[in-house]
Design a protein around this motif. Structure first.
Motif, PDB file in Angstrom:
ATOM      1  N   TYR A 169       0.786  -0.760  -0.168  1.00  0.00           N
ATOM      2  CA  TYR A 169       0.374  -0.171  -0.013  1.00  0.00           C
ATOM      3  C   TYR A 169       0.866   1.239   0.413  1.00  0.00           C
ATOM      4  N   VAL A 170       2.262   1.351   0.733  1.00  0.00           N
ATOM      5  CA  VAL A 170       3.067   2.617   0.642  1.00  0.00           C
ATOM      6  C   VAL A 170       3.416   2.425  -0.464  1.00  0.00           C
ATOM      7  N   VAL A 171       3.571   1.204  -1.171  1.00  0.00           N
ATOM      8  CA  VAL A 171       4.281   1.798  -2.409  1.00  0.00           C
ATOM      9  C   VAL A 171       3.284   2.179  -3.516  1.00  0.00           C
ATOM     10  N   LYS A 179       8.551   9.947   4.516  1.00  0.00           N
ATOM     11  CA  LYS A 179       9.304  10.194   5.320  1.00  0.00           C
ATOM     12  C   LYS A 179       9.445  10.300   6.553  1.00  0.00           C
ATOM     13  N   LYS A 180       8.644  10.924   8.006  1.00  0.00           N
ATOM     14  CA  LYS A 180       7.854  10.644   8.490  1.00  0.00           C
ATOM     15  C   LYS A 180       7.736   9.394   9.594  1.00  0.00           C
ATOM     16  N   LEU A 181       8.167   8.237   8.509  1.00  0.00           N
ATOM     17  CA  LEU A 181       8.264   7.047   9.012  1.00  0.00           C
ATOM     18  C   LEU A 181       9.793   6.560  10.121  1.00  0.00           C
ATOM     19  N   LEU A 182      10.063   7.449   8.566  1.00  0.00           N
ATOM     20  CA  LEU A 182      11.668   7.103   8.591  1.00  0.00           C
ATOM     21  C   LEU A 182      12.499   7.991   9.919  1.00  0.00           C
ATOM     22  N   ILE A 183      11.646   9.613  10.103  1.00  0.00           N
ATOM     23  CA  ILE A 183      12.325  10.025  11.396  1.00  0.00           C
ATOM     24  C   ILE A 183      11.947   9.610  12.594  1.00  0.00           C
ATOM     25  N   PHE A 184      11.170   9.311  13.036  1.00  0.00           N
ATOM     26  CA  PHE A 184      10.503   7.770  13.884  1.00  0.00           C
ATOM     27  C   PHE A 184      11.598   6.874  14.608  1.00  0.00           C
ATOM     28  N   ALA A 316       7.018  -2.064  14.205  1.00  0.00           N
ATOM     29  CA  ALA A 316       6.657  -2.920  12.782  1.00  0.00           C
ATOM     30  C   ALA A 316       6.898  -1.381  11.841  1.00  0.00           C
ATOM     31  N   ILE A 317       6.891  -0.053  12.798  1.00  0.00           N
ATOM     32  CA  ILE A 317       6.360   1.160  11.986  1.00  0.00           C
ATOM     33  C   ILE A 317       7.954   1.480  11.451  1.00  0.00           C
ATOM     34  N   SER A 318       9.551   0.910  12.047  1.00  0.00           N
ATOM     35  CA  SER A 318      10.457   1.183  11.990  1.00  0.00           C
ATOM     36  C   SER A 318      11.321   0.457  10.748  1.00  0.00           C
ATOM     37  N   THR A 319      10.320  -1.232  11.395  1.00  0.00           N
ATOM     38  CA  THR A 319      10.509  -2.247   9.980  1.00  0.00           C
ATOM     39  C   THR A 319      10.384  -1.295   8.786  1.00  0.00           C
ATOM     40  N   LEU A 320       8.625  -0.671   8.645  1.00  0.00           N
ATOM     41  CA  LEU A 320       8.170  -0.696   7.537  1.00  0.00           C
ATOM     42  C   LEU A 320       9.380   0.550   6.485  1.00  0.00           C
ATOM     43  N   ALA A 321       9.750   1.942   7.559  1.00  0.00           N
ATOM     44  CA  ALA A 321      10.083   2.971   7.393  1.00  0.00           C
ATOM     45  C   ALA A 321      11.242   2.056   6.528  1.00  0.00           C
ATOM     46  N   THR A 322      11.869   1.504   7.252  1.00  0.00           N
ATOM     47  CA  THR A 322      13.691   1.257   6.431  1.00  0.00           C
ATOM     48  C   THR A 322      12.953  -0.363   4.980  1.00  0.00           C
ATOM     49  N   ASN A 323      12.349  -1.196   5.124  1.00  0.00           N
ATOM     50  CA  ASN A 323      12.489  -1.713   4.223  1.00  0.00           C
ATOM     51  C   ASN A 323      11.851  -0.784   2.899  1.00  0.00           C
ATOM     52  N   ILE A 324      10.395   0.040   2.891  1.00  0.00           N
ATOM     53  CA  ILE A 324      10.750   0.821   1.995  1.00  0.00           C
ATOM     54  C   ILE A 324      11.517   1.478   1.340  1.00  0.00           C
ATOM     55  N   ALA A 325      12.491   2.432   1.627  1.00  0.00           N
ATOM     56  CA  ALA A 325      13.434   3.435   1.819  1.00  0.00           C
ATOM     57  C   ALA A 325      14.727   1.958   1.036  1.00  0.00           C
ATOM     58  N   ALA A 326      14.704   2.005   1.490  1.00  0.00           N
ATOM     59  CA  ALA A 326      16.806   0.423   1.430  1.00  0.00           C
ATOM     60  C   ALA A 326      16.153  -0.631   0.434  1.00  0.00           C
TER      61      ALA A 326
END
Length: 495
Positions: A169-171, A179-184, A316-326
């Motif tokens: 869904y984020v894709v 971006k905000k999740l990466l800051i979190f 879960a939120i941190s992993t989601l942010a890392t997953n999409i970005a990396a």
């Protein structure tokens, strides 16, 4: 800077060289980048897997520090072209593999990123499972619906699918939404890691008893039999980034910025965060009488429902942010590059997601042996040869000089024959093939005694074997081809 042909089929705004006036990344930008990327659950698991494998705390930390110091070298070397010419990884690969052949290393890198996407998605889904099972106990006793060979329980599978759908869904929404999740993540994970360290030291009766635990190896030969493939795995952990680091260094204000920034950020941050993983894992042996290397399983042992829920949602939120970005952006663009008119970023992201499931990530991290020997060492055998070829081409053959316009031309010096450099393809195979027997015996696809021991043991040094063998073969083949009058003229143009 040379002007490139913007009408070329090899040109796009994403792949265009960054002009010097728009390069703004300094030393601390690169240091911060590595600190952020190092703070992730797989880093913790990599460290704790060494303890579970039999090492004591200082052996594990030393192995991690050595591995990250070694991989820093190709990281800086491959980053040089990005900082000098402002070009990304796929464009740099054209110099050695050819304008069309560059898709080969790009696809190898993309497949590995898909695997990491699957692993991170499994970790995120399992963190949801660890939370939900406290509130919905029946989730643990759902009847099995998968074959036994899958090694997948229904409860974790449902949570994995839900988290996978969230990633997709984020894709669909686009990368900007993350971006905000990466800051979190940047604020939460360091705090969570330090809290876990405090718990381990407190519950383990201080740091002394934790660090006093001895190595489980009977003798030095047993230690080195584990150490060398473990070291290869540590190098392999960042083997993907050691290739596509030009994607980041193309924004560098200078060579010194990328060199100093990576040196400051990579080995120290990986070693420090790994130390937390080592201490906590060692403490579990004292506290629970058994070594728990997976932090999510460890968190599931805590009795406070609210505490576990907050921790698992945060993971879960941190992993989601890392997953999409990396793990989504890079392979999605690589797949899109195969057929730009048919595959856009969104479709490339969906392809990444499907491959991430098909790789059975829960099996890769089911135990430390699979994580290190099958996954980390396995893909390092594919990416080491690519790194060897690219560094040999840029530093030893072309003396750090590239013809920028020809990198974006289908008829330039990097088009070779039909867009492929056969020397690079041959050298790539030369570096991969020696590691195949060892990989097949490791995953038990063939009997261990079906190949000579010395051949199968090459796999323990997979990244090193591939890197140096492919680099050497490539130099030999290319210097031979440059001896002809035509190719000598081409070489003179680039050099």
């Amino acid at each position: 800077m040379e002007t490139v042909d913007e009408s070329s089929a090899l040109y796009s705004e994403d792949l265009a060289p960054i002009p010097a006036s728009k390069r703004t990344w300094g030393t601390w930008n690169y240091a911060a980048l590595w600190i952020s990327m190092s703070l992730c659950i797989p880093t913790y698991m990599m460290a704790s897997s060494l303890i579970e494998g039999g090492m004591n705390w200082w052996q594990a930390i030393l192995t991690i520090f050595l591995g990250n110091t070694i991989v820093l070298v190709p990281m800086i070397l491959n980053g040089h072209a990005g900082a000098k010419y402002g070009i990304p990884f796929p464009v740099l690969a054209r110099a050695s593999f050819g304008t069309s052949g560059a898709n080969i290393p790009a696809m190898l890198r993309a497949i590995v990123a898909c695997g990491w996407f699957g692993i991170q998605t499994w970790l995120g889904g399992f963190s949801l499972y660890q939370m939900l099972r406290l509130w919905i106990p029946s989730l643990e006793t759902l009847p099995g619906i998968f074959p036994a060979s899958f090694g997948l329980q229904t409860g974790p599978a449902i949570c994995f699918l839900l988290f996978w759908l969230l990633n997709m869904y984020v894709v669909y929404l686009g990368v900007e939404s993350i971006k905000k999740l990466l800051i979190f993540k940047a604020f939460f994970l360091p705090v969570a890691a330090l809290a876990l360290l405090w718990w381990a030291i407190s519950a383990g009766n201080g740091l002394g008893p934790i660090l006093q635990q001895s190595s489980k190896f009977a003798d030095s030969s047993a230690f080195f039999a584990f150490f060398f493939p473990a070291l290869t795995g540590m190098v392999g952990f960042w083997a993907t980034l050691s290739l596509n680091i030009p994607d980041f260094t193309r924004y560098a204000t200078s060579q010194q910025a990328q060199i100093k920034g990576q040196a400051i950020g990579l080995p120290p941050s990986m070693t420090l965060f790994s130390f937390i993983g080592v201490v906590v894992t060692s403490a579990t042996t004292i506290i629970y009488g058994t070594t728990i290397w997976d932090p999510l399983i460890l968190a599931g042992k805590f009795e406070n429902k609210l505490l576990v829920s907050i921790a698992m949602i945060s993971v879960a939120i941190s992993t989601l942010a890392t997953n999409i970005a990396a793990n989504i952006v890079s392979p999605a663009n690589d797949f899109a590059n195969l057929a730009p008119s048919k595959i856009d970023f969104r479709k490339g992201g969906y392809i990444t997601g499907l491959i991430g499931i098909l790789i059975f990530p829960w099996k890769l991290i089911a135990d430390p042996t699979g994580f290190i020997f099958t996954w980390l060492v396995g893909y390092s055998s594919l990416l080491g040869p690519v790194g060897g070829i690219m560094i040999a081409d840029y530093f030893f053959l072309r003396k750090q000089k590239l013809v920028l316009t020809d990198l974006y031309s289908t008829t330039g010096i990097y088009s070779f024959k039909n867009g492929f450099n056969s020397s690079a393809v041959i050298a790539l195979l030369a570096g991969i093939i020696p590691n195949i027997p060892g990989f097949l015996t490791t995953i038990q696809a063939i009997p261990a005694d079906s190949v000579p021991t010395w051949i199968s043991q090459l796999y323990n040094y997979a990244w090193f074997v591939g890197f140096f063998l492919s680099g050497g073969v490539y130099l030999g083949l290319m210097r031979s081809s440059f001896s002809t009058a035509k190719n000598a003229e081409v070489f003179a143009k680039s050099a």
